[in-house]
Design a protein around this motif. Sequence first.
Motif, PDB file in Angstrom:
ATOM      1  N   ALA A 242     -28.859   8.791  50.982  1.00 14.20           N
ATOM      2  CA  ALA A 242     -29.564   9.999  51.395  1.00 14.20           C
ATOM      3  C   ALA A 242     -30.821  10.217  50.550  1.00 14.20           C
ATOM      4  CB  ALA A 242     -28.635  11.207  51.287  1.00 14.20           C
ATOM      5  N   VAL A 243     -30.717   9.965  49.256  1.00 16.37           N
ATOM      6  CA  VAL A 243     -31.887  10.109  48.385  1.00 16.37           C
ATOM      7  C   VAL A 243     -32.971   9.106  48.781  1.00 16.37           C
ATOM      8  CG1 VAL A 243     -32.734   9.907  46.009  1.00 16.37           C
ATOM      9  CG2 VAL A 243     -30.542  11.022  46.462  1.00 16.37           C
ATOM     10  N   ALA A 244     -32.576   7.864  48.984  1.00 15.84           N
ATOM     11  CA  ALA A 244     -33.545   6.834  49.368  1.00 15.84           C
ATOM     12  C   ALA A 244     -34.224   7.161  50.689  1.00 15.84           C
ATOM     13  CB  ALA A 244     -32.860   5.477  49.440  1.00 15.84           C
ATOM     14  N   ALA A 245     -33.497   7.871  51.580  1.00 17.07           N
ATOM     15  CA  ALA A 245     -34.056   8.240  52.881  1.00 17.07           C
ATOM     16  C   ALA A 245     -34.952   9.468  52.807  1.00 17.07           C
ATOM     17  CB  ALA A 245     -32.929   8.485  53.870  1.00 17.07           C
ATOM     18  N   GLY A 246     -35.017  10.094  51.617  1.00 20.96           N
ATOM     19  CA  GLY A 246     -35.922  11.222  51.449  1.00 20.96           C
ATOM     20  C   GLY A 246     -35.287  12.586  51.570  1.00 20.96           C
ATOM     21  N   ALA A 247     -33.945  12.665  51.532  1.00 19.45           N
ATOM     22  CA  ALA A 247     -33.278  13.960  51.678  1.00 19.45           C
ATOM     23  C   ALA A 247     -33.544  14.882  50.496  1.00 19.45           C
ATOM     24  CB  ALA A 247     -31.776  13.757  51.857  1.00 19.45           C
ATOM     25  N   GLY A 248     -33.769  14.323  49.328  1.00 26.60           N
ATOM     26  CA  GLY A 248     -34.005  15.134  48.139  1.00 26.60           C
ATOM     27  C   GLY A 248     -33.513  14.430  46.902  1.00 26.60           C
ATOM     28  N   PRO A 249     -33.750  15.020  45.728  1.00 25.77           N
ATOM     29  CA  PRO A 249     -33.260  14.416  44.479  1.00 25.77           C
ATOM     30  C   PRO A 249     -31.739  14.511  44.381  1.00 25.77           C
ATOM     31  CG  PRO A 249     -35.013  16.040  44.087  1.00 25.77           C
ATOM     32  CD  PRO A 249     -34.543  16.234  45.490  1.00 25.77           C
ATOM     33  N   ALA A 250     -31.193  13.708  43.478  1.00 24.65           N
ATOM     34  CA  ALA A 250     -29.766  13.763  43.176  1.00 24.65           C
ATOM     35  C   ALA A 250     -29.567  13.426  41.710  1.00 24.65           C
ATOM     36  CB  ALA A 250     -28.975  12.792  44.052  1.00 24.65           C
ATOM     37  N   VAL A 251     -28.381  13.756  41.217  1.00 24.72           N
ATOM     38  CA  VAL A 251     -27.994  13.418  39.845  1.00 24.72           C
ATOM     39  C   VAL A 251     -26.758  12.536  39.939  1.00 24.72           C
ATOM     40  CG1 VAL A 251     -27.322  14.301  37.594  1.00 24.72           C
ATOM     41  CG2 VAL A 251     -28.919  15.602  39.006  1.00 24.72           C
ATOM     42  N   LEU A 252     -26.885  11.286  39.475  1.00 25.24           N
ATOM     43  CA  LEU A 252     -25.815  10.307  39.603  1.00 25.24           C
ATOM     44  C   LEU A 252     -25.620   9.558  38.288  1.00 25.24           C
ATOM     45  CD1 LEU A 252     -26.710   8.836  43.106  1.00 25.24           C
ATOM     46  CD2 LEU A 252     -24.737  10.286  42.578  1.00 25.24           C
ATOM     47  N   GLY A 253     -24.471   8.905  38.156  1.00 30.13           N
ATOM     48  CA  GLY A 253     -24.195   8.129  36.961  1.00 30.13           C
ATOM     49  C   GLY A 253     -25.136   6.945  36.827  1.00 30.13           C
ATOM     50  N   ALA A 254     -25.488   6.632  35.575  1.00 29.63           N
ATOM     51  CA  ALA A 254     -26.402   5.518  35.323  1.00 29.63           C
ATOM     52  C   ALA A 254     -25.859   4.211  35.875  1.00 29.63           C
ATOM     53  CB  ALA A 254     -26.660   5.400  33.820  1.00 29.63           C
ATOM     54  N   HIS A 255     -24.540   4.009  35.776  1.00 30.97           N
ATOM     55  CA  HIS A 255     -23.942   2.779  36.315  1.00 30.97           C
ATOM     56  C   HIS A 255     -24.176   2.673  37.822  1.00 30.97           C
ATOM     57  CE1 HIS A 255     -21.894   1.503  32.679  1.00 30.97           C
ATOM     58  NE2 HIS A 255     -21.459   2.730  32.507  1.00 30.97           N
ATOM     59  N   ALA A 256     -24.077   3.813  38.513  1.00 31.65           N
ATOM     60  CA  ALA A 256     -24.134   3.800  39.975  1.00 31.65           C
ATOM     61  C   ALA A 256     -25.529   3.497  40.507  1.00 31.65           C
ATOM     62  CB  ALA A 256     -23.655   5.142  40.518  1.00 31.65           C
ATOM     63  N   VAL A 257     -26.561   3.807  39.737  1.00 38.18           N
ATOM     64  CA  VAL A 257     -27.939   3.641  40.252  1.00 38.18           C
ATOM     65  C   VAL A 257     -28.686   2.515  39.551  1.00 38.18           C
ATOM     66  CG1 VAL A 257     -28.101   6.044  40.978  1.00 38.18           C
ATOM     67  CG2 VAL A 257     -28.841   5.410  38.670  1.00 38.18           C
ATOM     68  N   ARG A 258     -27.995   1.745  38.721  1.00 38.42           N
ATOM     69  CA  ARG A 258     -28.681   0.700  37.955  1.00 38.42           C
ATOM     70  C   ARG A 258     -29.451  -0.262  38.869  1.00 38.42           C
ATOM     71  NH1 ARG A 258     -24.504  -1.686  35.583  1.00 38.42           N
ATOM     72  NH2 ARG A 258     -24.569  -0.371  33.744  1.00 38.42           N
ATOM     73  N   ASP A 259     -28.802  -0.771  39.911  1.00 38.46           N
ATOM     74  CA  ASP A 259     -29.464  -1.722  40.809  1.00 38.46           C
ATOM     75  C   ASP A 259     -30.594  -1.069  41.586  1.00 38.46           C
ATOM     76  OD1 ASP A 259     -27.728  -3.662  39.937  1.00 38.46           O
ATOM     77  OD2 ASP A 259     -26.398  -3.541  41.679  1.00 38.46           O
ATOM     78  N   ASP A 260     -30.400   0.183  42.019  1.00 40.71           N
ATOM     79  CA  ASP A 260     -31.447   0.888  42.760  1.00 40.71           C
ATOM     80  C   ASP A 260     -32.692   1.088  41.904  1.00 40.71           C
ATOM     81  OD1 ASP A 260     -30.053   1.357  45.241  1.00 40.71           O
ATOM     82  OD2 ASP A 260     -28.816   2.789  44.167  1.00 40.71           O
ATOM     83  N   LEU A 261     -32.490   1.379  40.636  1.00 39.18           N
ATOM     84  CA  LEU A 261     -33.639   1.554  39.741  1.00 39.18           C
ATOM     85  C   LEU A 261     -34.323   0.218  39.470  1.00 39.18           C
ATOM     86  CD1 LEU A 261     -32.156   4.089  37.143  1.00 39.18           C
ATOM     87  CD2 LEU A 261     -33.611   4.581  39.110  1.00 39.18           C
ATOM     88  N   ALA A 262     -33.533  -0.842  39.327  1.00 44.74           N
ATOM     89  CA  ALA A 262     -34.107  -2.157  39.037  1.00 44.74           C
ATOM     90  C   ALA A 262     -34.962  -2.671  40.193  1.00 44.74           C
ATOM     91  CB  ALA A 262     -32.989  -3.158  38.725  1.00 44.74           C
ATOM     92  N   THR A 263     -34.552  -2.372  41.434  1.00 45.61           N
ATOM     93  CA  THR A 263     -35.301  -2.849  42.601  1.00 45.61           C
ATOM     94  C   THR A 263     -36.410  -1.890  43.021  1.00 45.61           C
ATOM     95  OG1 THR A 263     -33.737  -1.783  44.130  1.00 45.61           O
ATOM     96  CG2 THR A 263     -33.273  -4.061  43.464  1.00 45.61           C
ATOM     97  N   GLY A 264     -36.456  -0.690  42.433  1.00 42.53           N
ATOM     98  CA  GLY A 264     -37.480   0.278  42.811  1.00 42.53           C
ATOM     99  C   GLY A 264     -37.110   1.119  44.015  1.00 42.53           C
TER     100      GLY A 264
END
Length: 309
Positions: A242-264
């Motif tokens: 949902a965040v990637a689709a533009g729904a809004g910001p979110a607060v998630l665990g660092a483990h859960a978003v590691r790959d998303d942050l690495a790929t941009g």
Amino acid sequence: MLGPHVPELRALELLVEVARSGSLSSAAELLGITQQAASSRIRTMESLVGASLLVRTRRGSALTPTGDLVVQWAGRVLEEAAQLDAGIAALRSDRRGHLRIAASLTIAEHLLPGWLVAVRADQVRAGHEPTDFTMTATNSERVVALVTAGEVDLGFVEGPDAPSGLHHRLVGRDELVVVVAKDHEWARRARRRVAASTLAATPLVVREAGSGTRTVLERALAGLPVAAPVLELSSTAAVRAAVAAGAGPAVLGAHAVRDDLATGRLVAITVAGLDLTRRLNAVWRDSAQPPAGPARELVARAVRSHQGR
């Protein structure tokens, strides 16, 4: 027959953990006891030994020469006790054969699989029949309910505090990260930083009530006017999408978003003056220590994996 000056194993275990961490409070937290209880165990042990074992320093707690000597002896005692414990557990083949686990989603998706693989490898090396694990992935509130009801043998939860009513051991800590889509206005800022009040006033994509992630966020934003969520979803994967689709910001665990942050795919945003640290705890019922056998092996593996980070 043992003499009257031999400390109990739990006290020796505490002293060894103080030697490793350099802090009485950290050792108490790791063993799932209060600092008051830890101090009491140390005082009792000092009374038995007849000498001081710890001294306070500006950095925490340090062993006295006597304390260092007791730790050396205690290491051998605890090693033999662990072998005895493992031997008794091995006799209880029903307890080694199957372990029911419940874990919060972040732990279940990103941490627990590695711990299970490592435990099974340890068992094979030791010549034991590998344990069959079954796992339920759900939110932290539900994990506590399953453990309390005896429907699972061991649970792993995340949140700002250890749950009451169950025995627990701290296995690690995790940081929550504020994330937005790569084309979000916050991502285009030079410093990618917002104030805590801005985060609180922004409709967020959030996990459902009862999740450890949401509990930590609500605790961190307590006292600030908080906007209603734009979406409430029951899985981390759904929140990320949902965040990637533009729904809004979110607060998630660092483990859960590691790959998303690495790929941009997602972008991390710094929030000034906001503590988004959460504790990862193993929880169980009945005994002060995790049940002997695979449950205790799994908790020990989880603790070691975070100590090595």
